[in-house]
Design a protein around this motif. Structure first.
Motif, PDB file in Angstrom:
ATOM      1  N   LEU A  98       0.860  -1.177   0.000  1.00 49.42           N
ATOM      2  CA  LEU A  98       0.000   0.000   0.000  1.00 49.42           C
ATOM      3  C   LEU A  98       0.898   1.228   0.000  1.00 49.42           C
ATOM      4  O   LEU A  98       1.556   1.521   1.003  1.00 49.42           O
ATOM      5  CB  LEU A  98      -0.905   0.018   1.227  1.00 49.42           C
ATOM      6  CG  LEU A  98      -1.780  -1.215   1.470  1.00 49.42           C
ATOM      7  CD1 LEU A  98      -2.606  -1.023   2.738  1.00 49.42           C
ATOM      8  CD2 LEU A  98      -2.677  -1.496   0.273  1.00 49.42           C
ATOM      9  N   PRO A 105      -2.484   4.375   5.627  1.00 48.85           N
ATOM     10  CA  PRO A 105      -2.894   2.972   5.471  1.00 48.85           C
ATOM     11  C   PRO A 105      -4.154   2.622   6.241  1.00 48.85           C
ATOM     12  O   PRO A 105      -4.785   1.599   5.966  1.00 48.85           O
ATOM     13  CB  PRO A 105      -1.686   2.198   6.007  1.00 48.85           C
ATOM     14  CG  PRO A 105      -1.000   3.151   6.936  1.00 48.85           C
ATOM     15  CD  PRO A 105      -1.197   4.506   6.318  1.00 48.85           C
ATOM     16  N   LEU A 164      -8.729   1.130   2.362  1.00 47.67           N
ATOM     17  CA  LEU A 164      -7.489   0.345   2.398  1.00 47.67           C
ATOM     18  C   LEU A 164      -7.495  -0.635   3.567  1.00 47.67           C
ATOM     19  O   LEU A 164      -7.043  -1.779   3.419  1.00 47.67           O
ATOM     20  CB  LEU A 164      -6.287   1.276   2.489  1.00 47.67           C
ATOM     21  CG  LEU A 164      -6.049   2.206   1.289  1.00 47.67           C
ATOM     22  CD1 LEU A 164      -4.797   3.046   1.524  1.00 47.67           C
ATOM     23  CD2 LEU A 164      -5.932   1.406   0.000  1.00 47.67           C
ATOM     24  N   THR A 218      -9.725  -3.518   2.706  1.00 44.76           N
ATOM     25  CA  THR A 218      -9.085  -4.340   1.663  1.00 44.76           C
ATOM     26  C   THR A 218      -7.952  -5.167   2.260  1.00 44.76           C
ATOM     27  O   THR A 218      -7.815  -6.365   1.955  1.00 44.76           O
ATOM     28  CB  THR A 218      -8.547  -3.435   0.546  1.00 44.76           C
ATOM     29  OG1 THR A 218      -9.627  -2.690  -0.036  1.00 44.76           O
ATOM     30  CG2 THR A 218      -7.866  -4.245  -0.543  1.00 44.76           C
ATOM     31  N   ALA A 219      -7.133  -4.537   3.101  1.00 41.93           N
ATOM     32  CA  ALA A 219      -6.025  -5.251   3.727  1.00 41.93           C
ATOM     33  C   ALA A 219      -6.527  -6.405   4.591  1.00 41.93           C
ATOM     34  O   ALA A 219      -5.916  -7.487   4.616  1.00 41.93           O
ATOM     35  CB  ALA A 219      -5.194  -4.282   4.566  1.00 41.93           C
ATOM     36  N   VAL A 259       0.335  -7.874   3.678  1.00 41.58           N
ATOM     37  CA  VAL A 259       0.127  -6.491   3.253  1.00 41.58           C
ATOM     38  C   VAL A 259       1.186  -5.621   3.907  1.00 41.58           C
ATOM     39  O   VAL A 259       1.339  -5.620   5.132  1.00 41.58           O
ATOM     40  CB  VAL A 259      -1.282  -5.996   3.631  1.00 41.58           C
ATOM     41  CG1 VAL A 259      -1.470  -4.546   3.191  1.00 41.58           C
ATOM     42  CG2 VAL A 259      -2.343  -6.891   2.994  1.00 41.58           C
ATOM     43  N   HIS A 281       2.999  -1.701   4.205  1.00 43.14           N
ATOM     44  CA  HIS A 281       2.789  -0.266   4.002  1.00 43.14           C
ATOM     45  C   HIS A 281       4.091   0.373   3.534  1.00 43.14           C
ATOM     46  O   HIS A 281       5.165   0.132   4.097  1.00 43.14           O
ATOM     47  CB  HIS A 281       2.324   0.388   5.304  1.00 43.14           C
ATOM     48  CG  HIS A 281       2.296   1.871   5.252  1.00 43.14           C
ATOM     49  ND1 HIS A 281       2.793   2.672   6.269  1.00 43.14           N
ATOM     50  CD2 HIS A 281       1.841   2.729   4.295  1.00 43.14           C
ATOM     51  CE1 HIS A 281       2.644   3.935   5.941  1.00 43.14           C
ATOM     52  NE2 HIS A 281       2.074   4.001   4.762  1.00 43.14           N
ATOM     53  N   ALA A 285      -9.383  -5.874  -3.521  1.00 46.18           N
ATOM     54  CA  ALA A 285      -8.547  -7.017  -3.140  1.00 46.18           C
ATOM     55  C   ALA A 285      -8.370  -7.973  -4.317  1.00 46.18           C
ATOM     56  O   ALA A 285      -7.264  -8.458  -4.586  1.00 46.18           O
ATOM     57  CB  ALA A 285      -9.167  -7.740  -1.948  1.00 46.18           C
TER      58      ALA A 285
END
Length: 293
Positions: free
Chosen positions: A5, A10, A15, A18-19, A29, A31, A252
Motif C-alpha cells: 500500500l 494505510p 485500504l 481491503t487489507a 500487506v 505499508h 482485493a
C-alpha cells in the motif's frame, strides 16, 4: 503474496478493509510511505496500490515501475489527472461529454475580463487536497477569492443548470459503484448522500470508457444530469470510495490478479494523450459546455 500500500494513510477505511480481506486469504500487506525509498529487491511486493498523489508519491511509484513492479494506478495516470487542463483536453479528444474548461494564470486575470455576468465555477488548475473549488456569482466574490488565492493557476467553467446533486461513480477493475451527493457548490445546507438504485441508460458504459481513456483501474467520475444528458465534471485517480459495499473486495481481487500477472495495470499512452508534452500555457481548453453545480 506480498501486496504493498503506497500511501500516507494505510488506515483509510477502503485500504483497511481491503487489507483485512487480503490477510484473511493469507496474503501479506506491507505499508510503504510516499517519502520512503523503495524496499530492497528481496522485500518488494508483487504489486503496489497507489493511494497518494503527492509529488513524492508519484516519483516513488515511477521508481517502482522502473524496477518492474506493477503499480495501480500508474504514476503517470495518477499525475495526469491532477492537471484539470490536460484532463479536459484529453476528454475532448476522446469525445467524452466533459465540462468546457478555460485555463487562466490566476483569478486576477479573470477579474480583468470584466464583470461577472453569470455564475461561474473556478477551480485550482492542479487538483490536490484543500484546493480551490468555488462558485462565483458576482464581482465581490471574485475579488474575495483573488485576495485569498493570489497567483493560483485556475480553470473556469460555466455553472451548469443541474439539480444540485452530483452522481458519484467509482470504478474498481470494471465494477461500478455509485451514489448521489449534494454538490458542494449548491446553495443552502448540505444534505446527506443518497443511494443510487439504477444509473441512467449508458452511464455505466460511459464511466468504464473514462478508465480506458485515462489509463486507470481504480477511479472516480463525477457526472451531472443536465436535462437528461450526462456531463462529466471531474475524474479522480484512486478516490476514497467510502461506504460502498463490495468495493474493498473488488480492490482485493484486483490486487491479487495484478500480483499473479493476470491483469496488467492500465497507464497512459504518451503518443495518444500527449502525456509527455510540456505543461500547456494558460489559454483555453474547449470542451462540451457546462460544469458542476
Amino acid at each position: 503474496m506480498r501486496i504493498g500500500l503506497l500511501t500516507a494513510a494505510p488506515g483509510h477505511p477502503l485500504l483497511a478493509a481491503t487489507a483485512a480481506l487480503l490477510a484473511e486469504d493469507g496474503h501479506r500487506v506491507a505499508h510503504l510511505a510516499p517519502d520512503q525509498d523503495p524496499p530492497e529487491p528481496a522485500a518488494l511486493a508483487e504489486v503496489y496500490l497507489l493511494k497518494a498523489r503527492t509529488p513524492a508519491a508519484l516519483v516513488l511509484a515511477e521508481r517502482l515501475e522502473n524496477m518492474g513492479v506493477p503499480v495501480v494506478n500508474s504514476g503517470a495516470s495518477t499525475g495526469f489527472c491532477q492537471d484539470r487542463v490536460r484532463m479536459a483536453r484529453l476528454a475532448e479528444r476522446a469525445g467524452l461529454p466533459f465540462a468546457a474548461t478555460t485555463a487562466l494564470p490566476d483569478l486576477a486575470a479573470l477579474a480583468g475580463r470584466g464583470p461577472v455576468r453569470h455564475p461561474l465555477v473556478v477551480k485550482s488548475r492542479h487538483s490536490r487536497r484543500g484546493d480551490l473549488v468555488a462558485r462565483v456569482a458576482d464581482d465581490r466574490r471574485l475579488r474575495e477569492l483573488a485576495d485569498r488565492w493570489p497567483g493560483e493557476p485556475v480553470v473556469v467553467q460555466d455553472l451548469a443548470p443541474g439539480s444540485g446533486w452530483d452522481h458519484k461513480l467509482w470504478v474498481v477493475a470494471g465494477e461500478v459503484f455509485a451514489e448521489l451527493r449534494h454538490s458542494e457548490l449548491a446553495e443552502g445546507e448540505r444534505l446527506p448522500s443518497r443511494s443510487v438504485d439504477e444509473l441512467p441508460y449508458g452511464w455505466r458504459e460511459l464511466a468504464l470508457h473514462v478508465g480506458e481513456v485515462f489509463g486507470l483501474d481504480v477511479y472516480g467520475v463525477d457526472i451531472l444530469d443536465v436535462g437528461g444528458v450526462p456531463l462529466i465534471v471531474d475524474v479522480n485517480a484512486f478516490p476514497g470510495i467510502r461506504g460502498q459495499q463490495g468495493a474493498p473486495g473488488a480492490l482485493a481481487r484486483l490486487a491479487v490478479a495484478v500480483g499473479h500477472g493476470l491483469h496488467r495495470p492500465r497507464t497512459l499512452r504518451p503518443a495518444v494523450t500527449g502525456a509527455g508534452e510540456p505543461m500547456p500555457p494558460p489559454g483555453g481548453a474547449a470542451a462540451p459546455r457546462g460544469t458542476a453545480q
